[in-house]
Write a protein that holds these residues in place. Structure first.
Motif, PDB file in Angstrom:
ATOM      1  N   ARG C 165       0.861  -1.186   0.000  1.00 19.95           N
ATOM      2  CA  ARG C 165       0.000   0.000   0.000  1.00 19.95           C
ATOM      3  C   ARG C 165       0.890   1.225   0.000  1.00 19.95           C
ATOM      4  O   ARG C 165       1.940   1.245   0.635  1.00 19.95           O
ATOM      5  CB  ARG C 165      -0.909  -0.003   1.228  1.00 19.95           C
ATOM      6  CG  ARG C 165      -1.832   1.218   1.220  1.00 19.95           C
ATOM      7  CD  ARG C 165      -2.879   1.121   2.288  1.00 19.95           C
ATOM      8  NE  ARG C 165      -3.853   0.075   1.992  1.00 19.95           N
ATOM      9  CZ  ARG C 165      -4.617  -0.493   2.916  1.00 19.95           C
ATOM     10  NH1 ARG C 165      -4.503  -0.129   4.171  1.00 19.95           N
ATOM     11  NH2 ARG C 165      -5.471  -1.436   2.576  1.00 19.95           N
ATOM     12  N   ASP C 166       0.446   2.211  -0.730  1.00 16.73           N
ATOM     13  CA  ASP C 166       1.269   3.394  -0.901  1.00 16.73           C
ATOM     14  C   ASP C 166       1.116   4.342   0.280  1.00 16.73           C
ATOM     15  O   ASP C 166       0.704   5.480   0.144  1.00 16.73           O
ATOM     16  CB  ASP C 166       0.882   4.087  -2.206  1.00 16.73           C
ATOM     17  CG  ASP C 166       1.946   5.094  -2.619  1.00 16.73           C
ATOM     18  OD1 ASP C 166       3.069   5.006  -2.090  1.00 16.73           O
ATOM     19  OD2 ASP C 166       1.634   5.952  -3.459  1.00 16.73           O
ATOM     20  N   THR C 167       1.448   3.856   1.450  1.00 16.99           N
ATOM     21  CA  THR C 167       1.421   4.693   2.644  1.00 16.99           C
ATOM     22  C   THR C 167       2.787   4.548   3.307  1.00 16.99           C
ATOM     23  O   THR C 167       3.548   3.658   2.937  1.00 16.99           O
ATOM     24  CB  THR C 167       0.322   4.234   3.621  1.00 16.99           C
ATOM     25  OG1 THR C 167       0.472   2.831   3.830  1.00 16.99           O
ATOM     26  CG2 THR C 167      -1.054   4.528   3.074  1.00 16.99           C
ATOM     27  N   PRO C 168       3.091   5.407   4.265  1.00 20.19           N
ATOM     28  CA  PRO C 168       4.423   5.303   4.882  1.00 20.19           C
ATOM     29  C   PRO C 168       4.693   3.889   5.369  1.00 20.19           C
ATOM     30  O   PRO C 168       3.812   3.247   5.940  1.00 20.19           O
ATOM     31  CB  PRO C 168       4.338   6.295   6.045  1.00 20.19           C
ATOM     32  CG  PRO C 168       3.330   7.299   5.606  1.00 20.19           C
ATOM     33  CD  PRO C 168       2.322   6.540   4.793  1.00 20.19           C
ATOM     34  N   GLY C 169       5.878   3.419   5.133  1.00 20.43           N
ATOM     35  CA  GLY C 169       6.233   2.070   5.540  1.00 20.43           C
ATOM     36  C   GLY C 169       5.908   1.057   4.460  1.00 20.43           C
ATOM     37  O   GLY C 169       6.312  -0.087   4.541  1.00 20.43           O
ATOM     38  N   LYS C 170       5.153   1.486   3.450  1.00 24.98           N
ATOM     39  CA  LYS C 170       4.802   0.599   2.347  1.00 24.98           C
ATOM     40  C   LYS C 170       4.421  -0.801   2.823  1.00 24.98           C
ATOM     41  O   LYS C 170       5.080  -1.782   2.501  1.00 24.98           O
ATOM     42  CB  LYS C 170       5.974   0.484   1.367  1.00 24.98           C
ATOM     43  CG  LYS C 170       6.350   1.792   0.702  1.00 24.98           C
ATOM     44  CD  LYS C 170       6.044   1.746  -0.777  1.00 24.98           C
ATOM     45  CE  LYS C 170       6.468   3.015  -1.487  1.00 24.98           C
ATOM     46  NZ  LYS C 170       5.716   4.207  -1.016  1.00 24.98           N
ATOM     47  N   PRO C 171       3.352  -0.887   3.610  1.00 22.99           N
ATOM     48  CA  PRO C 171       2.981  -2.206   4.142  1.00 22.99           C
ATOM     49  C   PRO C 171       2.523  -3.156   3.033  1.00 22.99           C
ATOM     50  O   PRO C 171       1.939  -2.724   2.047  1.00 22.99           O
ATOM     51  CB  PRO C 171       1.828  -1.886   5.090  1.00 22.99           C
ATOM     52  CG  PRO C 171       1.264  -0.601   4.592  1.00 22.99           C
ATOM     53  CD  PRO C 171       2.413   0.163   4.016  1.00 22.99           C
TER      54      PRO C 171
END
Lengths: 271, 211, 211
Positions: C165-171
C-alpha cells in the motif's frame, strides 16, 4: 486456615451487579491459577467485550456503558491480581471504555457542531465490535468448511516413471554464470590470477592429447590438419608446445632435421 | 469436526455411517460399500496397502477371503481403464498403466532439474582450462571436488579422461567432449563466452552476479 | 512462413506432424480413449488440472466442449463411489468424499493441525476484506497480529503478498490464493460462506465491498 481458603472467599472489592466476583458468569469463573488459559481463549479486548455483551444478552447497538465498563474492569483487575501479563490492548480498551462512559455523562452540547459531537460516543466502539464479530463468525464458518488433508483426501495413483529421469539442461549462459561466480570468489581470495587465455589453444591441447591416447609415437605433422587455416595451425603448434611445457607430451627427434615424433608422456600412459 | 461430518452424512441420500460407530451385532457386511471404501483408500494412497490394513477399513470383522474377492473385483473393473490394481510384495496398490506415461509426461512441465553450483563450476573450469586434473579444479574452486561431481559429468558424456599428468599420484586429466558442444549447440569451444569479457563484468560492479 | 502456417491450418485435424507423412483424412478423435487418458491423468495428479492442460492429452486438437463433456461423464460415473471428480479454482481433480475420511484416518492417523482462532480469524479477514495490510487486520481484531501467523498462512500457500500500500512504511497487501480455494474444494471466492448480516448500523457505508 481462613486465609488459606482465599479462592473460595469472594475477592474483596470486586463486585458485579452488586454481587461478589465469584458470581460472575458461571462458565467464566475459573480458579485463578487457570486464568491464563482463559486469557488465551479470548482473542483480545474486542473478543472479551463481545463475550460480556453476548453473555448478558446486551444489545450491541445500545450498550449500557456503565455496566459493561464495570464488568470489563473487574476482569482486567482479576487478570492483574494474578499478575498475568496483560496485553497492552486490554488496558487501552479499558481507557477507551472509561472515556466513552465519561463522555456520556456530560450533557449533550446543543446542535452547534453538527456531526462530531452529536454522535453517540459509543458508535465507534459498536462499529468495531460488530465488525469484529462478523469476522469472528466468518472465521468459524471458514474453519467448518471441509479442508484438504483434514476432512478429505486427494486421489493420487502411483505413476511409475521408469523411463530415465530427466537430466538437467545446461545452457552456455549457465557456464558463464558459473564462471562469473568463480571469478567473484577468486577476486575475494585475491590470490587467484585468472589469466586471459586463448580457448583455442586449450581446445587444441585436448585434441592432441586425445589423438595421442594410444600411447604410441605419432608423427608431428599428423597432429596438424592441413585443411586448417594458418591461424589454426599456429594455434595447434602453440598447443603442442604448451603440452610439452606441462610435460604432458614428449617430443623426440632422432636425428637432426629428421622426423619429429610426439607421444603422450610415457609414464603418463603406462598405467 | 465430527459434528460437521455428521451433518454432511445426514444430508447425503446414502445411509449414514458414523466413524467409529458401534455396529450392531451380526450386521451383515455390506460388501458393495466395503468395496467402495477399499477403492477409495487405495486411490488415495500411493504406497501399497497390506491386507491387514485393508481389513481395518471394515466396520465389522471380516474374512481375508472377502476382502481379497473384493480386491479382485476392483482389479477386474480396471480392464480397459488407464489404471490397474496390482498385488505387489507389500500389498495392493493402484498404478497408472505404463503406456499412459507418455501422455502424463505432457502434463509434467516439471521444472527440469538443475545441476548444483559445484557441478556447474567444475564443468566451467574443465571447459575453460582443459585439460585439468581434479587438483587443478580444487585449486581454482578453493574447495574439494567430490568424485561424484566428476562422475556425474562423465556419465552425462560431457567430460572424459584424456590422459594422466605425470606427477605423483598420476592424476587423471579431464577435458570436455564433443557431446558437450553438441548439447550446448556450439561448434567449438571458442564459441564459449570469452573470459576477458566476463572479467570486465566482474570488475565493473563489486557485486558479482551470482548464479 | 505463411505457407507453413497454411499447412498447419490445413492439417488441423491431423494427429501429428510427421515430416513428409501424408495423412489422408481428418482422424476422428477416439472419445472413449481420450476419456480414459483424462481419467488416468486426473487420478495420478493431486493438483487440479486446467482445461488447457487436459486438452494437451489429446493427440489431435480438440474442442473445449468435448473435453468438458468427457469430464462431466467421468464426474457422473463417480456416483455411488467413494471418490468424486470436482471442479475447483485451478481446474479439475479427484478427491475422496469427506464421508470417507473417518475410514482413511484409520490408515493414516496423522492429521494436519487445526489452526488456532487467531490464524483462522486472520485468514477470514484476508479472505473477506482482501487486499489488506497487517495493520488492517490488527485494526479489526483489536490485537497485534504476529508475523508467525502470516507466515503460517503463507507457508500453507493460502495467502500471499500481492503488492504494497502506498502509505508510509509501504505495508504489504495480503490476499488469498487459488490454492486456498482448491484446498477448500471451492471454485471461487464467491463460494465462501456469506458474511453474517450485521446490524444495519455498520452498513452505513462502512462495509467493505464483498469479494
Amino acid at each position: 486456615m481462613n486465609t488459606l481458603t482465599q479462592p473460595i472467599a469472594p475477592i474483596p472489592g470486586v463486585r458485579i451487579h452488586g454481587e461478589p466476583l465469584l458470581e460472575m458468569p458461571q462458565d467464566l469463573y475459573i480458579p485463578p491459577d487457570a486464568l491464563e488459559v482463559v486469557l488465551e481463549t479470548f482473542q483480545g479486548p474486542l473478543d472479551l467485550l463481545l463475550y460480556l455483551i453476548r453473555k448478558h444478552n446486551l444489545d450491541v447497538l445500545d450498550i449500557p456503558m456503565a455496566q459493561l465498563t464495570r464488568q470489563y474492569m473487574a476482569y482486567i483487575e482479576m487478570m492483574q491480581r494474578n499478575r498475568l501479563e496483560l496485553a497492552a490492548e486490554y488496558l487501552l480498551m479499558a481507557a477507551v471504555l472509561i472515556e466513552i462512559k465519561s463522555r456520556m455523562l456530560l450533557p449533550r452540547p446543543p446542535k452547534a457542531s453538527e456531526e462530531e459531537s452529536t454522535e453517540d460516543p459509543r458508535a465507534e466502539l459498536m462499529r468495531r465490535l460488530l465488525e469484529y464479530e462478523q469476522m469472528k463468525l466468518a472465521a468459524q464458518k471458514l474453519n467448518a468448511l471441509p479442508q484438504v488433508g483434514r476432512d478429505f483426501e486427494l486421489v493420487q495413483v502411483l505413476i511409475e516413471r521408469t523411463v530415465g529421469q530427466r537430466l538437467p539442461d545446461v545452457a552456455v549462459e549457465d557456464l558463464r554464470q558459473a564462471w562469473l561466480a568463480l571469478l567473484a570468489r577468486a577476486k575475494q581470495n585475491a590470490h587467484h590470477k585468472v589469466r586471459r587465455e586463448e580457448l583455442s589453444v586449450r581446445e587444441q591441447m585436448t585434441r592432441v592429447l586425445r589423438q595421442l591416447r594410444h600411447g604410441e609415437f605419432e608423427a608431428f605433422e599428423n597432429l596438424f590438419d592441413a585443411g586448417d587455416g594458418i591461424a589454426q595451425l599456429v594455434v595447434t603448434f602453440i598447443a603442442i608446445l604448451e603440452l610439452s611445457k606441462e610435460t604432458l607430451v614428449e617430443i623426440t627427434q632422432t636425428e637432426t632435421l629428421g622426423n619429429i615424433y610426439v607421444r603422450a608422456s610415457r609414464r603418463l600412459t603406462a598405467e | 469436526m465430527s459434528g460437521q461430518a455428521e451433518d454432511l452424512l445426514q444430508s447425503e441420500a446414502e445411509p449414514v455411517i458414523e466413524a467409529g460407530a458401534v455396529i450392531e451385532m451380526a450386521q451383515p457386511i455390506d460388501a458393495a460399500r466395503l468395496k467402495n471404501i477399499l477403492e477409495t483408500a487405495l486411490l488415495t494412497t500411493q504406497e501399497p496397502l497390506s491386507l491387514a490394513e485393508l481389513k481395518k477399513l471394515s466396520d465389522a470383522p471380516v474374512e481375508n477371503n472377502l476382502v481379497e474377492n473384493l480386491l479382485e473385483q476392483l482389479a477386474q473393473e480396471c480392464a480397459g481403464r488407464g489404471v490397474e490394481l496390482n498385488r505387489v510384495a507389500n500389498g495392493w496398490r493402484f498404478r497408472a498403466r505404463p503406456e499412459m506415461q507418455a501422455y502424463l509426461d505432457r502434463l509434467n512441465p516439471q521444472k527440469p532439474p538443475r545441476y548444483s553450483r559445484a557441478v556447474m563450476e567444475t564443468l566451467a573450469i574443465i571447459a575453460y582450462r582443459q585439460p585439468v586434473t581434479r587438483g587443478d579444479i580444487e585449486e581454482i574452486r578453493g574447495v574439494a571436488v567430490s568424485a561424484q561431481i566428476l562422475k556425474t559429468l562423465e556419465a552425462r558424456g560431457w567430460i572424459d579422461v584424456i590422459g594422466t599428468r605425470d606427477t605423483p599420484g598420476k592424476p587423471s586429466l579431464y577435458a570436455t567432449t564433443k557431446q558437450l558442444l553438441d548439447d550446448l549447440n556450439l561448434r567449438s569451444l571458442q564459441e564459449l563466452p570469452p573470459l576477458e569479457e566476463m572479467n570486465s563484468l566482474i570488475e565493473q560492479g563489486e557485486q558479482a552476479p551470482m548464479p
